[in-house]
Design a protein around this motif. Sequence first.
Motif, PDB file in Angstrom:
ATOM      1  N   ILE A  16       0.872  -1.178   0.000  1.00  0.00           N
ATOM      2  CA  ILE A  16       0.000   0.000   0.000  1.00  0.00           C
ATOM      3  C   ILE A  16       0.907   1.224   0.000  1.00  0.00           C
ATOM      4  O   ILE A  16       1.623   1.472   0.978  1.00  0.00           O
ATOM      5  N   ASP A  40      -1.505  -9.140   7.885  1.00  0.00           N
ATOM      6  CA  ASP A  40      -0.583  -8.436   7.009  1.00  0.00           C
ATOM      7  C   ASP A  40       0.654  -8.061   7.806  1.00  0.00           C
ATOM      8  O   ASP A  40       0.546  -7.547   8.936  1.00  0.00           O
ATOM      9  N   THR A  55      -3.951   4.403   4.736  1.00  0.00           N
ATOM     10  CA  THR A  55      -4.559   3.300   3.989  1.00  0.00           C
ATOM     11  C   THR A  55      -5.767   3.771   3.189  1.00  0.00           C
ATOM     12  O   THR A  55      -6.272   3.047   2.345  1.00  0.00           O
ATOM     13  N   THR A  67      -3.939  -3.709  15.160  1.00  0.00           N
ATOM     14  CA  THR A  67      -2.673  -3.283  14.589  1.00  0.00           C
ATOM     15  C   THR A  67      -1.637  -3.219  15.705  1.00  0.00           C
ATOM     16  O   THR A  67      -1.832  -2.511  16.699  1.00  0.00           O
ATOM     17  N   ASP A 103      -9.521   4.628   9.033  1.00  0.00           N
ATOM     18  CA  ASP A 103      -8.331   4.975   8.266  1.00  0.00           C
ATOM     19  C   ASP A 103      -7.154   4.949   9.235  1.00  0.00           C
ATOM     20  O   ASP A 103      -7.302   5.326  10.405  1.00  0.00           O
ATOM     21  N   THR A 105      -2.759   5.708   9.414  1.00  0.00           N
ATOM     22  CA  THR A 105      -1.553   6.221   8.788  1.00  0.00           C
ATOM     23  C   THR A 105      -0.355   5.800   9.620  1.00  0.00           C
ATOM     24  O   THR A 105      -0.279   6.117  10.806  1.00  0.00           O
ATOM     25  N   GLN A 121      -0.935  -6.157  11.030  1.00  0.00           N
ATOM     26  CA  GLN A 121      -2.371  -5.991  11.226  1.00  0.00           C
ATOM     27  C   GLN A 121      -3.053  -7.343  11.145  1.00  0.00           C
ATOM     28  O   GLN A 121      -2.887  -8.091  10.174  1.00  0.00           O
TER      29      GLN A 121
END
Length: 294
Positions: A16, A40, A55, A67, A103, A105, A121
């Motif tokens: 990403i 991930d 993201t 996360t 969202d 970052t 994550q």
Amino acid sequence: MKKKSSFSTQGQRADIGDLKIYRILANRYADAVGPFVFLDHIVPTIQTRVNKEGTGAHPHRGIATLTYILNGEDEHFDSAGNYAMVHSGGIQWMKAGNGIIHDETLNYDSRTDSKMVHAFQFWINLPAKEKAEKPEYLAIEGNKVPYKDLPEGTGWIKVVAGSFDELSSAIPNYSEQFLYHIHLEPGASFTTDFAEKLEVAAYLPVLPATINDEKFNAGEFIEFDRKAGSIKLENDNQEAGDFLLFGGETYQESIYAEGPFVMNSKLDIAIAYRDFYNGDYGNIDYEKQRLKIL
């Protein structure tokens, strides 16, 4: 008796923006390990510029996202009005429940001199009754994650989810689950036991290692049999190494996953998309949420 490995595999690239990512779970052999249906690995990277886009705002339903930030700082926004910045060693946990937009970052940690970013994550599948509940959110800084040193200076363990000995994570448990980060010094080992029928997997994020007398490469995901038994981690390297152990009891309900939604039927998936396109998940007010912290 030592547990036997059922299979091992490497992840697939799923980058990403500037973040280099390997998708470890689901894979060609396994759709879930206990309640964990997704992993991930944002691999260790020296960040040369600030990531402003994140993201991108996107929906979830039927899961909790977790996360775990080894290095960096993670900024979280969601349509329920939650906002937090969590730094190296910390956790962002969000129960999507009946629908939310979020969202994130990830950038280097502004509190240190390091430009390294490194994170994981996970998605945790919720029981059907929790999929119908309102979203919830929890931010945990690194110094609040349960931690203890291993005997004789051989390393340490952090309990990101679940429990280990006297340590218990603040992350809610909707079924039996565990997520351990074990750090071992060169030549050190760590052994722990698991009950019968628990699903257990290991992941080697950076270095190769020996697990139950088998050698595995860096980046390998290993799942084990469901018999009661032990897992022995051995760091054969000349530098300290990290291991993830995670899993839990088998999810008992049907699983239907599509895109950002994990539900119990195809109809549930269709309803999740319908509600999202109808605007039922709300919107993120980035500036208003940031002001809550200032």
